[in-house]
Design a protein around this motif. Structure first.
Motif, mmCIF file in Angstrom:
data_model
loop_
_atom_site.group_PDB
_atom_site.id
_atom_site.type_symbol
_atom_site.label_atom_id
_atom_site.label_comp_id
_atom_site.label_asym_id
_atom_site.label_seq_id
_atom_site.Cartn_x
_atom_site.Cartn_y
_atom_site.Cartn_z
ATOM 1 N N GLU A 22 0.812 -1.220 0.000
ATOM 2 C CA GLU A 22 0.000 0.000 0.000
ATOM 3 C C GLU A 22 0.843 1.268 0.000
ATOM 4 O OE1 GLU A 22 -3.131 0.136 -0.431
ATOM 5 O OE2 GLU A 22 -3.663 -1.976 -0.193
ATOM 6 N N PHE A 23 2.059 1.177 0.539
ATOM 7 C CA PHE A 23 2.964 2.334 0.584
ATOM 8 C C PHE A 23 4.148 2.054 -0.344
ATOM 9 C CE2 PHE A 23 0.844 2.293 4.781
ATOM 10 C CZ PHE A 23 0.223 3.537 4.731
ATOM 11 N N PRO A 24 4.013 2.394 -1.620
ATOM 12 C CA PRO A 24 4.957 1.914 -2.632
ATOM 13 C C PRO A 24 6.368 2.474 -2.543
ATOM 14 C CG PRO A 24 3.370 3.443 -3.601
ATOM 15 C CD PRO A 24 2.889 3.153 -2.217
ATOM 16 N N TRP A 25 6.580 3.547 -1.764
ATOM 17 C CA TRP A 25 7.928 4.100 -1.640
ATOM 18 C C TRP A 25 8.614 3.657 -0.351
ATOM 19 C CZ3 TRP A 25 3.802 6.959 -3.542
ATOM 20 C CH2 TRP A 25 3.909 7.307 -4.892
ATOM 21 N N ALA A 26 7.974 2.776 0.385
ATOM 22 C CA ALA A 26 8.504 2.366 1.684
ATOM 23 C C ALA A 26 9.351 1.107 1.580
ATOM 24 C CB ALA A 26 7.358 2.116 2.661
#
Length: 289
Positions: A142-146
């Motif tokens: 859900e948090f693609p830059w994490a």
């Protein structure tokens, strides 16, 4: 026991008899479970079996199915028998070294998404007591830059979570280690997730046998008052959260007041609480005070 309409040795006969045995053992969804077990034994999509009642079951598959059915009738969890379960639409491998992910825990992912409507605000995620990796891997999806770190005190669990990450194409964004909660963790994180053991020791024998007899006690037993793991995790949160960071902890039924008080004593503020589909307060959101 009523006669089954399909000839012996066929899919229909196996499903009919297995369903009868599962019902007699008071196992819910007996027809579905019979189909899932036979599909696993045949290495085929269980949904295909609905229209293949006259399909012969080879002897090797029949023997495998008989063993699976025997174990399920002994209340060994279905997910341990098939080796897989689903969480947040992710297909995950499971093993007796890990707690089986529950749909209730999806409330933690929902709470995290509500806390960070700007998906780019989350760059580092920590999952304490990662088990299968379900919470961390759902968050990374859900948090693609994490990127994320999952920690579990059971080395076999950390290794399984790593395999799940690789299988889901998230191996390059997730690391896993074996450790006692956050003792071996340094740095700060925007999002910290944790589903700790929170069942009171004295209540464990009264749980359904699939849980009490088969799931790992270390993932269930929260001590005399059910709060031991919360104390350990909450002690670490002030040094681990970024200034705008959030921790999302899973709660047992009725535990919000006690866990909130423990958090406040450590300088943490309650930023919200999300209920699961059953209406139980399940995901407590904390931030720096």
């Amino acid at each position: 026991m009523a006669a089954c309409p399909d000839p012996d040795g066929t899919v229909g006969a196996f499903l009919c008899r297995a369903g009868q045995h599962l019902r007699a053992a008071a196992i819910p969804n007996s027809r579905l479970e019979a189909r899932l077990l036979l599909g696993h034994a045949l290495a085929t999509d269980p949904g295909r079996l609905v229209g293949e009642s006259r399909r012969p079951v080879p002897p090797a598959a029949a023997a495998h199915f008989a063993d699976l059915l025997r174990r399920r009738l002994g209340h060994e969890p279905l997910a341990y028998l098939t080796g897989r379960t689903e969480f947040w639409s992710l297909s995950l491998a499971v093993s007796p070294a890990t707690l089986i992910p529950r749909a209730d825990s999806e409330a933690l992912v929902e709470a995290a998404l509500a806390a960070f409507p700007a998906r780019g605000a989350v760059r580092r995620v920590l999952d304490l007591g990662t088990g299968t990796g379900c919470l961390l891997l759902a968050a990374l999806g859900e948090f693609p830059w994490a990127t994320g770190l999952g920690v579990d005190r059971v080395p076999e669990a950390a290794a399984l979570a790593r395999r799940n990450a690789v299988a889901l194409g998230l191996g390059g964004r997730a690391a896993f280690l074996a450790g006692d909660w956050a003792d071996a963790v340094a740095g700060r994180f925007d999002l910290i997730l944790c589903n700790p053991p929170y069942i009171e020791t004295g209540d464990i024998p009264g749980l359904m046998p699939e849980v009490a007899a088969h799931e790992p006690a270390s993932a269930l037993d929260g001590g005399t008052d059910g709060l031991d793991a919360y104390r350990a995790v909450l002690d670490a949160l002030p040094r681990l959260l970024t200034e705008g960071g959030r921790a999302v902890l899973e709660l047992g039924q009725g535990q919000r007041p006690a866990v909130s008080a423990l958090a406040a004593a450590r300088g943490l503020a309650v930023r919200g609480c999300h209920a699961d589909l059953g209406g139980i307060e399940r995901a407590l959101v904390l931030g720096p005070g």
